[in-house]
Write a protein that holds these residues in place. Structure first.
Motif: not given
Length: 251
Positions: A198-225
């Motif tokens: 479920v969670i992986i669907k929140r990320f875009e294919l073919e996009r390169i993320y920084s660690e900060k951007e990854i964390n921002e997406v995951l923070k909206n999912v769960y506190a322990d990102f």
């Protein structure tokens, strides 16, 4: 339909060519890239029509369908490391003597024996696939399993997830809907996998993320990102550079 689902549902000819044709686009089965029909695509002063451009995409981005497939997890290919090496060398056009020298094994007759074993494996695979196709016509009680993630790193019983089981996990751990927050990260491995799907669907294919951007997406999912990020990588949903400077969805 997700790219993994397209991949596993593709026919033999589609898998061999690495793409499938839909009404308005050609879709790469290896990464999900789409090429719109009816357009001309320029590259290095050469003009390509859509289908040829898709073939060009596979050549430039994946090397070949063979190289992509043989690079999959050995639990998916069913090949030992030794068989993998042999097939790579066969594909490169090496003769038995060259392969014997490169792998430093046995004799030319040993290589011929390996060829025979692989041919037997091919015959068995054909028979098994035919039986499974015939079984579909008779087995009315077979559950609907979710397609196996192509980059699965630990292929075992935890991947035996039916559509009903996935829906149950989503209702339990995402009560506000799959776009809402995760109320608790499950302890059971199968439920973890269902949650990560479920969670992986929140990320875009073919996009390169920084660690900060990854964390921002995951923070909206769960506190322990941090835990979510670690498991997404561990289960083969995300990949990253060794220094953690870039992340992307694995296809």
């Amino acid at each position: 339909m997700e790219i993994s689902e397209l991949f596993w549902n593709a026919g033999d000819n589609q898998l061999r060519q690495g793409y499938m044709e839909e009404k308005e686009v050609f879709v790469c089965l290896l990464c999900g890239e789409q090429v719109e029909k009816g357009l001309i695509y320029p590259e290095n002063n050469v003009l390509y029509e859509a289908e040829r451009y898709m073939k060009r995409h596979i050549e430039t981005e994946h090397g070949s369908v063979f190289h992509y497939l043989i690079g999959l997890n050995k639990k998916l290919t069913g090949l030992t490391d030794h068989q993998n090496s042999l097939l790579r060398l066969f594909y490169e056009g090496k003769n038995d003597a060259e392969i014997q020298l490169e792998l430093n094994i046995g004799s030319a007759s040993t290589i011929r024996n390996h060829r025979f074993v692989l041919k037997e494996k091919e015959r068995q695979a054909k028979i098994f696939l035919t039986m499974m196709e015939l079984l579909k016509e008779k087995d009315d009680h077979a559950p609907t399993f979710l397609p196996l993630h192509k980059n699965a790193t630990m292929v075992d019983d935890r991947y035996n997830i039916t559509t009903e089981e996935q829906q149950e996990v989503e209702k339990k751990f995402f009560p506000a809907g799959i776009d809402g927050p995760l109320v608790k990260f499950p302890k059971k491995e199968k439920q973890k996998l269902a949650t990560l799907r479920v969670i992986i669907k929140r990320f875009e294919l073919e996009r390169i993320y920084s660690e900060k951007e990854i964390n921002e997406v995951l923070k909206n999912v769960y506190a322990d990102f941090v835990t979510l990020r670690r498991y997404l990588i561990e289960y083969g949903f995300l990949d990253r550079k060794d220094d953690g400077s870039a992340y992307w969805v694995k296809n």
